[in-house]
Enzyme design. Structure first.
Site, short mmCIF file in Angstrom:
data_model
loop_
_atom_site.label_atom_id
_atom_site.label_comp_id
_atom_site.label_asym_id
_atom_site.label_seq_id
_atom_site.Cartn_x
_atom_site.Cartn_y
_atom_site.Cartn_z
N ARG A 24 -7.79 -2.27 -4.95
CA ARG A 24 -7.89 -1.78 -6.33
C ARG A 24 -9.16 -0.95 -6.52
O ARG A 24 -9.14 0.09 -7.19
CB ARG A 24 -7.88 -2.94 -7.33
CG ARG A 24 -6.54 -3.66 -7.39
CD ARG A 24 -6.59 -4.88 -8.29
NE ARG A 24 -7.60 -5.80 -7.80
CZ ARG A 24 -8.21 -6.71 -8.56
NH1 ARG A 24 -7.94 -6.82 -9.83
NH2 ARG A 24 -9.12 -7.52 -8.03
N ASN A 43 -3.60 -6.51 -9.53
CA ASN A 43 -2.95 -7.40 -8.56
C ASN A 43 -1.81 -8.14 -9.25
O ASN A 43 -1.99 -8.69 -10.33
CB ASN A 43 -3.94 -8.43 -8.00
CG ASN A 43 -4.86 -7.87 -6.95
OD1 ASN A 43 -4.61 -6.80 -6.39
ND2 ASN A 43 -5.93 -8.58 -6.67
#
EC number: 3.6.1.7
Length: 96
Positions: A24, A43
Site C-alpha cells: 500500500r 488491505n
C-alpha cells in the site's frame, strides 16, 4: 468518446502476496509520483489489496501498468479492474 485526459475512477483488486510487504505504501508513492491521482489503497480481509484511484485516464492507466509490472513489493498473481465515473471526495491518495 472519452479522451485520455478525461477523469475516470479506477478500482483495482490485487491478489498474491501483497499484504505485510509495504504494498500500500509503494502504491501511494507511485500514485503521488504519477501525479493527479486521488483515492486510497486498502488491505482486504481475504488477502487482496483494493486500490481506488481517480484522476486523468492516462495517469490511472500508468498506475495500473505499474501494479501489473512485476516491479511491486511482494508478489502479484493478478489484477482485476473496473472503470467508472469519478465520485470525488478524496483529498489525496491515502493508505487505509
Amino acid at each position: 468518446m472519452l479522451g485520455m485526459n478525461d477523469d475516470v475512477r479506477l478500482t483495482a483488486w490485487v491478489r498474491g502476496r501483497v499484504q505485510g510487504v509495504g504494498f500500500r505504501w509503494f502504491t501511494r508513492e507511485n500514485a503521488m509520483a504519477i501525479g493527479g491521482l486521488r483515492g486510497f489503497a486498502l488491505n482486504l480481509d481475504d488477502g487482496r489489496v483494493q486500490i481506488v484511484a481517480e484522476g486523468p485516464r492516462e495517469n490511472c492507466h500508468r498506475l495500473l501498468d505499474w501494479l501489473r509490472s512485476g516491479d511491486t513489493p511482494g508478489r502479484v498473481d493478478g489484477v482485476t479492474e473496473i472503470w467508472a465515473t469519478p465520485r470525488g471526495g478524496y483529498p489525496d491518495f491515502a493508505i487505509r
